[in-house]
Design a protein around this motif. Sequence first.
Motif, PDB file in Angstrom:
ATOM      1  N   ARG A  60       0.673  -1.104  -0.031  1.00  0.00           N
ATOM      2  CA  ARG A  60       0.200   0.062   0.101  1.00  0.00           C
ATOM      3  C   ARG A  60       0.774   1.429   0.216  1.00  0.00           C
ATOM      4  N   VAL A  61       0.991   1.929  -0.932  1.00  0.00           N
ATOM      5  CA  VAL A  61       1.241   3.303  -1.040  1.00  0.00           C
ATOM      6  C   VAL A  61       1.389   4.432  -0.656  1.00  0.00           C
ATOM      7  N   SER A  62       1.458   5.880  -0.157  1.00  0.00           N
ATOM      8  CA  SER A  62       1.571   7.074  -0.284  1.00  0.00           C
ATOM      9  C   SER A  62       2.655   7.768  -1.235  1.00  0.00           C
ATOM     10  N   MET A  63       2.241   8.613  -2.232  1.00  0.00           N
ATOM     11  CA  MET A  63       3.220   9.673  -2.819  1.00  0.00           C
ATOM     12  C   MET A  63       3.262  11.198  -2.002  1.00  0.00           C
ATOM     13  N   LEU A  64       4.048  11.633  -1.534  1.00  0.00           N
ATOM     14  CA  LEU A  64       4.429  12.884  -0.937  1.00  0.00           C
ATOM     15  C   LEU A  64       5.358  13.872  -2.337  1.00  0.00           C
ATOM     16  N   GLY A  65       4.868  14.905  -2.396  1.00  0.00           N
ATOM     17  CA  GLY A  65       5.135  15.445  -3.403  1.00  0.00           C
ATOM     18  C   GLY A  65       5.039  16.872  -4.198  1.00  0.00           C
ATOM     19  N   CYS A  66       4.548  17.250  -5.446  1.00  0.00           N
ATOM     20  CA  CYS A  66       4.199  18.366  -5.885  1.00  0.00           C
ATOM     21  C   CYS A  66       4.343  18.459  -7.306  1.00  0.00           C
ATOM     22  N   ILE A  67       2.714  18.527  -8.011  1.00  0.00           N
ATOM     23  CA  ILE A  67       2.886  18.643  -9.080  1.00  0.00           C
ATOM     24  C   ILE A  67       2.523  20.440  -9.366  1.00  0.00           C
TER      25      ILE A  67
END
Length: 309
Positions: A60-67
Amino acid sequence: MASNETRSRVTVVGSLNMDLVVRAPRLPHPGETLAGRTFAQVAGGKGGNQAVAAARLGARVSMLGCIGADANGAQLRAGLEAEGIDCAALETGTQVSGVALITVDDASQNAIVIVAGSNGEVTPDTIARHEAALSDADVVVCQLETPPQAVRAALAAARRLGKTVILNPAPATGALPADWLPLVDYLIPNELEATALSGLPVDSPEDAARAAAALRAAGARNVLVTLGARGVCAMLEGADATFYDAPKVAAVDTTAAGDTFIGGFAAQLAQGVSVDAAIRFAQRAAALSVTRAGAQPSIPTRAEVDAFV
C-alpha cells in the motif's frame, strides 16, 4: 496476495515527471541532429516510478510530492490514483509539472534531461505538513530529484519516527552531507552514483564492494550497489560483500529498471521478508521491466514477478 487493506505501507517522497520518450538508432553527439523512430509521452519521475513499482509489487503506497496545475499534473495524479496510490500528500504547486526528455537507443541505453518544475517546490515545510504520511508507513523511500533540504527533512523525520529508510541517491553528483548517511538504513546507488558518493571508481563488482564499504563506513547501515546486468553488490550491516547475479533477459529499454528495483525492494521489506529475499525479488522485477519499453508502463505486477523464474 494480501488484500489492499492488509498489505504493509510504503511512503515515497520524491519527484513526478511527464516523460517525453524518443527512440533513435543511437544517442546523439553534441550538436548533432538525429532522426528518431518513435515518440511516446508517459508518466515518470523517480518518485512516481518507485511509488508505482511498490504498489504493483505488493505494498500500500502513499506519494508525497508536488505537481503543477497543468494537464501533465492532472494526468500524473490520475495515473497514481489508478494504481491505488494515496495522493493525499501530493500537493499542487505554482510551476509547471516536471518533465523528462529521454532518448533511448538500439542498445537500450538512455540519455535523460530533466526540468524539475513543481518538483522544486517540495520543501521541509511540505514534509512537515504531511508527516502523517510518513508516520503511517513501514518503509520511507527518498531520491534526489527534489530539493536537498526537503530530502534531508524527510530522512530525518522518517528516522525520528522509527521507519525503515531507503535512499536512492539519484541523480548524485558528489558526496552527500556528512549527516545524511546515518539517517539511512538502505543506501541504493548504481555504479555512477556510488562513484560520485564515494570518490572511488566502480568498474567491476570488486570496485563496487570497496565503494559500498566506504559508504557504510561513512554512516549508511546497509549499501546495495546496483550493477545493471552484472547484478547487485550488497554490503549489509555486520557482513562482508555479497554478490547477486542478475537474471538473464533480452533488454529492450532500461528506463525505470532501477526504480523498479527500489520499489520492489521497499515493498518486500515492508512485508517483513528477509533482505536476501527482497533483493532477489527486486532483481526479478527489474529484469522483467527491461524487457518492455517505457518507464511506468514497463513495471511488472507482483503476479508476474512470482511467475518469473
